[in-house]
Motif scaffolding. Structure first.
Motif, short mmCIF file in Angstrom:
data_model
loop_
_atom_site.label_atom_id
_atom_site.label_comp_id
_atom_site.label_asym_id
_atom_site.label_seq_id
_atom_site.Cartn_x
_atom_site.Cartn_y
_atom_site.Cartn_z
N UNK A 223 36.20 32.97 77.23
CA UNK A 223 37.12 32.23 78.74
C UNK A 223 36.72 31.05 78.55
N UNK A 224 36.68 30.61 77.04
CA UNK A 224 36.66 28.68 77.17
C UNK A 224 38.19 28.72 75.92
N UNK A 225 38.97 28.87 76.89
CA UNK A 225 40.93 28.48 76.85
C UNK A 225 40.80 27.95 76.34
N UNK A 226 40.56 26.21 76.24
CA UNK A 226 41.40 25.63 76.01
C UNK A 226 40.14 24.78 74.66
N UNK A 227 39.25 25.52 74.47
CA UNK A 227 38.73 25.64 72.85
C UNK A 227 38.91 26.39 71.93
N UNK A 228 39.14 28.01 72.16
CA UNK A 228 39.39 29.30 71.71
C UNK A 228 41.20 30.02 71.40
N UNK A 229 41.83 28.22 71.80
CA UNK A 229 43.02 29.34 71.84
C UNK A 229 43.71 29.81 70.21
N UNK A 230 43.52 29.14 69.29
CA UNK A 230 43.35 29.24 68.32
C UNK A 230 43.03 30.62 67.08
N UNK A 231 41.94 30.67 67.73
CA UNK A 231 40.94 31.93 67.62
C UNK A 231 41.92 33.45 68.32
N UNK A 232 42.06 33.47 69.85
CA UNK A 232 42.55 34.35 70.21
C UNK A 232 44.60 34.74 69.69
N UNK A 233 45.15 33.86 70.00
CA UNK A 233 46.48 34.20 69.03
C UNK A 233 46.09 34.76 67.85
N UNK A 234 45.55 34.27 66.47
CA UNK A 234 45.57 34.61 65.51
C UNK A 234 45.05 36.31 65.57
N UNK A 235 43.93 36.29 66.18
CA UNK A 235 42.78 37.66 66.62
C UNK A 235 44.21 38.60 66.94
N UNK A 236 45.06 38.14 68.05
CA UNK A 236 46.43 39.66 68.36
C UNK A 236 47.25 39.38 67.33
N UNK A 237 47.52 38.07 66.63
CA UNK A 237 48.72 38.11 65.93
C UNK A 237 48.05 39.27 64.35
N UNK A 238 46.61 39.40 64.57
CA UNK A 238 46.48 40.61 63.22
C UNK A 238 46.21 42.02 64.20
N UNK A 239 46.52 42.05 64.73
CA UNK A 239 47.27 43.20 65.57
C UNK A 239 46.29 43.45 66.95
N UNK A 240 45.32 42.94 66.89
CA UNK A 240 43.85 43.56 67.42
C UNK A 240 43.85 43.71 68.76
N UNK A 241 43.44 43.72 69.14
CA UNK A 241 43.79 43.48 71.27
C UNK A 241 41.65 43.33 71.52
N UNK A 242 41.17 42.85 72.29
CA UNK A 242 39.36 43.05 73.54
C UNK A 242 40.33 43.62 74.75
N UNK A 243 39.78 45.08 74.85
CA UNK A 243 39.92 45.74 75.50
C UNK A 243 38.75 45.97 77.00
N UNK A 244 37.68 45.07 76.39
CA UNK A 244 36.03 45.27 76.55
C UNK A 244 35.89 44.37 76.87
N UNK A 245 34.38 44.07 77.43
CA UNK A 245 33.30 43.05 76.89
C UNK A 245 31.78 43.13 77.31
N UNK A 246 30.97 43.55 76.53
CA UNK A 246 30.95 43.07 75.33
C UNK A 246 31.84 43.00 73.83
N UNK A 247 32.55 42.75 73.11
CA UNK A 247 33.09 43.72 71.65
C UNK A 247 32.27 42.76 70.70
N UNK A 248 32.25 43.80 69.77
CA UNK A 248 31.54 42.64 68.44
C UNK A 248 33.07 43.24 67.70
N UNK A 249 33.12 41.89 66.68
CA UNK A 249 34.41 42.02 65.81
C UNK A 249 33.79 41.32 64.23
N UNK A 250 33.86 41.89 63.32
CA UNK A 250 34.04 42.18 62.25
C UNK A 250 34.48 40.75 61.24
#
Length: 209
Positions: free
Chosen positions: A135-162
């Motif tokens: 939810x902290x879009x202001x401080x994690x925009x780059x993390x989200x962008x890179x995550x999506x660029x790598x072909x991943x999506x988050x469809x459920x919360x919580x989610x664990x990512x390695x």
């Protein structure tokens, strides 16, 4: 007698007023929070709390139980500012990083946080644990962008990512208890973790505490 009675009534009124103020403050802290994932508009109170947590997440928590101080690791918060340092540690760049993707309004996320804090000591030196407030879009925009660029999506919360060497390699959606956490990590990281379950999925060594 009249004076004592008035004094008693005043005390009761003050107590009722205090309770009302506490309830108002408590309920007010949740106003404006929605369950919209990746919502561009964020609740200001959440941002304020999260930014405060970011600044103190690297500190050690002191637990004074039993009369003797003991140090306990705190799970750090992942942001665009520290993502390189946390996802690709200088000491061991190939060390796996377990990212807990959560939102402050998510009930199961709070339960998973307890599981991770309890499990973390067993993984010290093998897998690092960090948290990502989606939810902290202001401080994690780059993390989200890179995550999506790598072909991943988050469809459920919580989610664990390695993550390994700064890149996401696996995602496990939903809550996980200690056994489910161990099972998934061991299956996903066979080169790092020894298998502690038999062929039937039964835990060979029962968890402590």
């Amino acid at each position: 007698m009249k004076f004592n009675r008035k004094k008693s009534i005043c005390k009761k009124n003050a107590a009722v007023l205090l309770i009302a103020v506490v309830l108002t403050i408590s309920s007010g802290s949740h106003n404006g929070i929605t369950s919209a994932f990746w919502s561009p508009s964020q609740n200001e109170s959440i941002r304020s709390r999260c930014n405060t947590r970011h600044s103190v997440a690297h500190l050690w928590a002191i637990n004074g139980s039993g009369g003797a101080d003991s140090e306990k690791l705190v799970i750090e918060f992942l942001t665009d500012h520290n993502r390189d340092a946390l996802l690709r540690p200088t000491v061991d760049p190939s060390r796996p990083i377990l990212v807990d993707a959560f939102a402050p309004w998510c009930g199961p996320c709070k339960l998973l946080d307890k599981v991770l804090k309890k499990s973390q000591p067993r993984y010290i030196g093998k897998v690092d644990f960090v948290r990502w407030n989606v939810n902290d879009a202001e401080n994690t925009a780059l993390i989200k962008s890179h995550f999506i660029q790598m072909g991943y999506t988050l469809n459920k919360l919580p989610s664990l990512i390695l993550y390994r060497e700064g890149e996401p390699i696996a995602v496990r959606p939903g809550f996980a208890n200690e056994f489910q956490l161990d099972d998934w990590l061991e299956k996903t990281l066979p080169d790092v973790l020894e298998r502690t379950f038999d062929e039937n999925g039964v835990k060979l060594n029962q968890l402590e505490g």
